[in-house]
Design a protein around this motif. Structure first.
Motif, PDB file in Angstrom:
ATOM      1  N   LEU A  38       8.390   4.585  -7.339  1.00  0.00           N
ATOM      2  CA  LEU A  38       7.950   5.190  -6.167  1.00  0.00           C
ATOM      3  C   LEU A  38       8.594   6.332  -5.931  1.00  0.00           C
ATOM      4  CD1 LEU A  38       7.636   3.011  -3.113  1.00  0.00           C
ATOM      5  CD2 LEU A  38       8.560   5.241  -2.734  1.00  0.00           C
ATOM      6  N   VAL A 118       2.641   2.333  -3.053  1.00  0.00           N
ATOM      7  CA  VAL A 118       2.456   2.151  -4.278  1.00  0.00           C
ATOM      8  C   VAL A 118       0.819   2.150  -4.956  1.00  0.00           C
ATOM      9  CG1 VAL A 118       2.522   0.225  -6.041  1.00  0.00           C
ATOM     10  CG2 VAL A 118       4.155   0.374  -4.336  1.00  0.00           C
ATOM     11  N   THR A 122       2.003   3.932 -10.291  1.00  0.00           N
ATOM     12  CA  THR A 122       3.080   3.163 -10.180  1.00  0.00           C
ATOM     13  C   THR A 122       3.057   1.671 -10.427  1.00  0.00           C
ATOM     14  OG1 THR A 122       3.891   4.768  -8.240  1.00  0.00           O
ATOM     15  CG2 THR A 122       4.687   2.361  -8.306  1.00  0.00           C
TER      16      THR A 122
END
Length: 218
Positions: A38, A118, A122
């Motif tokens: 992240l 997210v 990711t």
């Protein structure tokens, strides 16, 4: 050279250069990997690896993370950029992990992509590197090289991912995506590109890419 011959050449060459491939982001479990990935958005792995030890010294699990305020998280992660959004995401997803998943990182794309901050890339990195589920996360290096090699149109990362998954064997996705990233950094960067060192592009590169390179570099 057919596309399948290009694919075989890419696989064989990358395997000879990178028989063992390290994961760029330092982590110790799925949660710390999720946070590191992240943080890496629009930042560098080097910078993230400098900051995560400072953050994880204070909080390396969701229970400790939610004890921090968003502002406290932001102060620690500020050097990686986009800290207002990332700090809210880290605090928010940590709270959800506790409330919905008993503090554990979900092992599905759907579960991951529902978490704050997210996205698909990711989630793909976490699925591949934490849980060994076949995925093909596309970063700027992979997007650039798939176009240079004539294996994708280069229109957008979504199309590049689709093309990569269609062309490369599924059992090689997780390792290949890391191999291509390392190759892009070392042999085929966006800036300071030396075609003579870039053995894959020199051999199978898109004709227009090679023509443009030679025109610019004499």
């Amino acid at each position: 050279m057919t596309k399948q011959e290009k694919v075989a050449f890419v696989i064989d060459t990358l395997e000879s250069i990178y028989p063992e491939i390290p994961i760029p982001l330092e982590h110790k479990d799925p949660y710390t990997l999720l946070i590191a990935v992240l943080l890496s958005a629009q930042s560098t792995d080097v910078k993230v690896n400098q900051i995560t030890p400072l953050l994880f010294e204070v909080a390396d699990n969701p229970y400790d993370m939610v004890k921090l305020s968003v502002e406290e998280i932001r102060e620690i992660i500020k050097p990686v950029g986009l800290s207002p959004m990332k700090s809210k995401g880290i605090h928010g997803l940590s709270k959800i992990l506790i409330e919905k998943y008993n503090g554990r990182v979900p092992q599905t794309f759907e579960g991951l992509e529902e978490l704050p901050a997210v996205g698909h890339k990711t989630a793909s990195v976490v699925m591949a590197q934490a849980f060994n589920v076949p995925a093909f996360p596309v970063d700027t290096h992979i997007h650039r090289l798939m176009y240079r090699w004539g294996l994708s149109t280069g229109k957008n990362v979504k199309q590049t991912e689709k093309d990569a998954k269609r062309l490369f064997p599924k059992d090689k996705w997780n390792k290949l995506h890391l191999q291509i990233i390392w190759y892009g950094r070392q042999y085929s960067p966006a800036r300071g590109w030396d075609l003579e060192k870039d053995i894959i592009t020199k051999k199978i590169g898109r004709k227009s890419v090679l023509k443009d390179y030679r025109k610019k570099n004499g």
